[in-house]
Design a protein around this motif. Structure first.
Motif, PDB file in Angstrom:
ATOM      1  N   LEU A 149       1.064  -1.214   0.266  1.00 22.65           N
ATOM      2  CA  LEU A 149       0.070   0.035   0.160  1.00 22.65           C
ATOM      3  C   LEU A 149       0.539   1.348  -0.177  1.00 22.65           C
ATOM      4  CD1 LEU A 149      -2.838  -1.041   2.768  1.00 22.65           C
ATOM      5  CD2 LEU A 149      -2.830  -1.510  -0.357  1.00 22.65           C
TER       6      LEU A 149
ATOM      7  N   PHE B 156       0.189   5.769   1.912  1.00 25.63           N
ATOM      8  CA  PHE B 156      -0.769   5.491   2.150  1.00 25.63           C
ATOM      9  C   PHE B 156      -1.511   7.167   3.487  1.00 25.63           C
ATOM     10  CE2 PHE B 156      -3.229   3.796   5.819  1.00 25.63           C
ATOM     11  CZ  PHE B 156      -4.509   2.648   5.049  1.00 25.63           C
TER      12      PHE B 156
ATOM     13  N   VAL C 268      -6.426  -2.117   7.190  1.00 25.02           N
ATOM     14  CA  VAL C 268      -5.770  -2.901   7.250  1.00 25.02           C
ATOM     15  C   VAL C 268      -5.585  -4.134   8.048  1.00 25.02           C
ATOM     16  CG1 VAL C 268      -3.005  -2.846   6.789  1.00 25.02           C
ATOM     17  CG2 VAL C 268      -4.158  -0.924   6.421  1.00 25.02           C
ATOM     18  N   THR C 269      -5.657  -4.082   9.173  1.00 21.15           N
ATOM     19  CA  THR C 269      -5.904  -4.478  10.518  1.00 21.15           C
ATOM     20  C   THR C 269      -6.762  -5.622  10.137  1.00 21.15           C
ATOM     21  OG1 THR C 269      -5.426  -2.788  11.642  1.00 21.15           O
ATOM     22  CG2 THR C 269      -6.420  -4.959  12.821  1.00 21.15           C
TER      23      THR C 269
ATOM     24  N   ALA D 254       1.256  -7.051   4.769  1.00 23.78           N
ATOM     25  CA  ALA D 254       1.098  -5.706   4.422  1.00 23.78           C
ATOM     26  C   ALA D 254       2.297  -4.738   4.676  1.00 23.78           C
ATOM     27  CB  ALA D 254       0.435  -5.073   4.825  1.00 23.78           C
TER      28      ALA D 254
ATOM     29  N   VAL E  37       3.569  -0.969   4.000  1.00 28.24           N
ATOM     30  CA  VAL E  37       2.488   0.636   3.901  1.00 28.24           C
ATOM     31  C   VAL E  37       4.410   0.808   3.951  1.00 28.24           C
ATOM     32  CG1 VAL E  37       0.782   2.162   4.819  1.00 28.24           C
ATOM     33  CG2 VAL E  37       0.346  -0.644   4.704  1.00 28.24           C
TER      34      VAL E  37
ATOM     35  N   GLU F  94       2.707  -3.279  13.723  1.00 24.76           N
ATOM     36  CA  GLU F  94       3.505  -2.635  13.095  1.00 24.76           C
ATOM     37  C   GLU F  94       4.609  -2.666  13.000  1.00 24.76           C
ATOM     38  OE1 GLU F  94       2.785   1.421  11.175  1.00 24.76           O
ATOM     39  OE2 GLU F  94       1.738   1.334  13.044  1.00 24.76           O
TER      40      GLU F  94
END
Length: 197
Positions: free
Chosen positions: A66, A69, A79-80, A91, A93, A104
């Motif tokens: 992604l 963002f 996303v979660t 992911a 990002v 994260e």
């Protein structure tokens, strides 16, 4: 950087990599639709885009990239939700701001290494990451552009004035179509005018 990382990881994911460019989106509500489009999955009548997306990702082993963002950070909970719905999904990002999501991992990208204008010789300046980036982007817009003994110090000074920031270097190098490096260096005193013209 994200694309290079994704390329190196592509063999780790049975369903490959899906790149989603979010640069043109300002509405967080459109993120799910953009991801769905990148996956080349059609919306389903009677189902929300989010539910269609979760169903499309469930069971896949996929890296979802992604990009940009920071303009849609309100969509971070999506996303979660996607990662929860699809255990084989990861992911990557890119964002100027941290999303503050559980699990994260932040990877700050520092500016490029700068040349030492006072002590580096011509070859040392030419091998600097920042100068190499400038030269590569300049050649992209002006194929005849070359690093020379005459311009390498000017390019190094431009890169130092731009603090080694890749985006600033790319934007400035793109101006080589209209300006010579020495003219750019003179104009960098009013940087914003040069970069946003």
């Amino acid at each position: 950087l994200a694309l290079e990382g994704a390329w190196e990881l592509v063999s780790d994911f049975g369903d490959g990599v899906c790149f989603v460019d979010l640069a043109a989106i300002a509405d967080p509500e459109l993120v799910a639709t953009q991801i769905l489009g990148s996956l080349e999955v059609d919306e389903q009548p009677g189902r929300s885009v989010e539910e269609t997306l979760k169903e499309a990702l469930r069971g896949r082993q996929l890296l979802l990239v992604l990009d940009n963002f920071e303009g849609v950070t309100a969509a971070a909970p999506l996303v979660t939700e996607l990662l929860t719905a699809a255990p084989g999904l990861k992911a990557l990002v890119t964002s100027r701001v941290v999303l503050d999501l559980y699990g994260e991992h932040e990877y700050p990208v520092p500016p490029l290494a700068l040349p030492d204008i006072e002590h580096d010789g011509v070859e040392g300046l030419a091998r600097s990451e920042a100068v190499e980036l400038f030269a590569a982007r300049a050649r992209a817009v002006r194929p005849t552009f070359r690093l020379t003994e005459e311009n390498v110090r000017i390019l190094a000074a431009i890169c130092v004035a731009l603090d080694g920031l890749p985006l600033a270097i790319e934007l400035t190098a793109a101006r080589t179509r209209e300006l010579e490096p020495d003219a750019m260096l003179e104009r960098l005193e009013s940087r914003l005018e040069l970069l946003t013209a």
